[in-house]
Design a protein around this motif. Sequence first.
Motif, PDB file in Angstrom:
ATOM      1  N   ASP A  45      48.801  56.707  49.475  1.00  0.00           N
ATOM      2  CA  ASP A  45      48.725  57.946  49.829  1.00  0.00           C
ATOM      3  C   ASP A  45      48.422  58.262  51.560  1.00  0.00           C
ATOM      4  O   ASP A  45      49.196  59.201  52.049  1.00  0.00           O
ATOM      5  N   LEU A  46      47.928  57.249  52.025  1.00  0.00           N
ATOM      6  CA  LEU A  46      47.680  57.057  53.605  1.00  0.00           C
ATOM      7  C   LEU A  46      49.282  56.787  54.161  1.00  0.00           C
ATOM      8  O   LEU A  46      49.748  57.669  55.115  1.00  0.00           O
ATOM      9  N   ALA A  47      49.797  55.833  53.694  1.00  0.00           N
ATOM     10  CA  ALA A  47      51.175  55.521  54.072  1.00  0.00           C
ATOM     11  C   ALA A  47      52.182  56.803  54.277  1.00  0.00           C
ATOM     12  O   ALA A  47      53.025  56.704  54.988  1.00  0.00           O
ATOM     13  N   LEU A  48      52.105  57.610  53.237  1.00  0.00           N
ATOM     14  CA  LEU A  48      53.004  58.727  53.009  1.00  0.00           C
ATOM     15  C   LEU A  48      52.813  59.963  53.509  1.00  0.00           C
ATOM     16  O   LEU A  48      53.177  60.840  54.081  1.00  0.00           O
ATOM     17  N   TYR A  49      51.287  59.972  53.339  1.00  0.00           N
ATOM     18  CA  TYR A  49      50.677  61.673  53.704  1.00  0.00           C
ATOM     19  C   TYR A  49      49.604  61.867  54.700  1.00  0.00           C
ATOM     20  O   TYR A  49      49.024  62.854  54.929  1.00  0.00           O
ATOM     21  N   ALA A  50      49.198  60.518  55.330  1.00  0.00           N
ATOM     22  CA  ALA A  50      48.295  60.936  56.339  1.00  0.00           C
ATOM     23  C   ALA A  50      48.636  61.909  57.414  1.00  0.00           C
ATOM     24  O   ALA A  50      49.696  61.750  58.022  1.00  0.00           O
ATOM     25  N   PRO A  51      47.695  62.795  57.830  1.00  0.00           N
ATOM     26  CA  PRO A  51      48.321  64.047  58.483  1.00  0.00           C
ATOM     27  C   PRO A  51      48.551  63.321  59.957  1.00  0.00           C
ATOM     28  O   PRO A  51      47.921  62.633  60.621  1.00  0.00           O
ATOM     29  N   GLY A  52      49.837  63.869  60.207  1.00  0.00           N
ATOM     30  CA  GLY A  52      50.378  63.449  61.488  1.00  0.00           C
ATOM     31  C   GLY A  52      51.118  62.159  61.636  1.00  0.00           C
ATOM     32  O   GLY A  52      52.020  61.642  62.616  1.00  0.00           O
TER      33      GLY A  52
END
Length: 404
Positions: A45-52
Amino acid sequence: MTDAPNDSKATPDAAAAAHSARLASLIRSEILAAGDALPFDRFMDLALYAPGLGYYAAGSGKLGPAGDFVTAPELSPLFGRCIATQAVEVLNALGGGDILELGAGSGALAAEVLTALETAGRLPDRYWILEPSPELAERQQKHLAERVPELLARVDWVQEPPSALRGLVLANEVADALPVHRFCIPAQTAPKDVADAVREILVRADGEGFAEVQATPVTPGLADAVAGLRLPPSTLTGGLCGEINLRLRPWLALLGAGLTAGMILIVDYGYPRRELYLPARRDGTLLCHHRHRAHADPYIHIGLQDITAHVDFTAVAESGAAAGLALAGYTTQANFLIGCGLDRHLNAAAADPETLLDLAAGAKQLVLPAAMGERFQAIAFTRGVEPPATGWCGFALRDLRQRL
């Protein structure tokens, strides 16, 4: 998404490497805040969608020859024209309505669908695009302004689905990018013991990088969900590591809640459950794409590469049913496109030999079994709309729902 060579080597430039390091640092900070490790789905989730910073939230090129992969709409305009044929049936059955496209990529599909619908005299009232990536949204706006400037006023970009949609929802290569949990089951586990034997794959910080560890599940419900797959003894005998998508059900529930009448159409690569979890895929189906190279290491090129997993279409069907949707059909991409008049759309270009040659080459990529034709599947759900007397065109040629 087309196949690429199995090669993970592609050196990022200094700016890309610095961007990747910032995201990796953010992930390590969250791992430390969590105690020691994160479930893989949170890492993904973070690898793909972390803001910015995440792959889909930052500003790097992703699709096309200069990006990381190519999808069906970029391969051939025939894909969009066939999708439009199915859209015409839905909008005709409803007497009009809207279209919502999830993750519109380069904008190629939206442009082709809108063009074909204009030709058919069945334009949607609104064409909504739900796009989490600011970079892709900008690219889509530019592409549509160039391709269909007269139709741009019908298009709106949103960050969540409309609360009451009457029409068609399109999700092409979206489900494969939903974050997944990863698990392992030791060899020789009996079916009745699966829930107790499941190990969850967690991600730990390892110096400047990351490492995996198998541990007692920390995700509530994961062990029971894996046991609920009812994997056969032939698969369990040699042990298995794989992925399971616990986000499918809330995702379909969200889409279904906003659909007052119409169809949800999902096209992606994957298999029915009994074909997905097989000894041949004992290590799972996780795949990363970076600069047209495919590999299975999600811990390099953090934020610079796509991370995907094959879709369990049985789980998609179960999630649709749980959302109160009716299963309208399931088939291969080849069957779907042929049912939507692929040959007719191809023949329409016969007057221009050069165009016909290019379209024929693209059509082969879309339908040949060794390319996208059998690896990609199409599934649709409906609510409050009746199909034509001959059935929905995309599933009329060969409906394979019995495989689910």
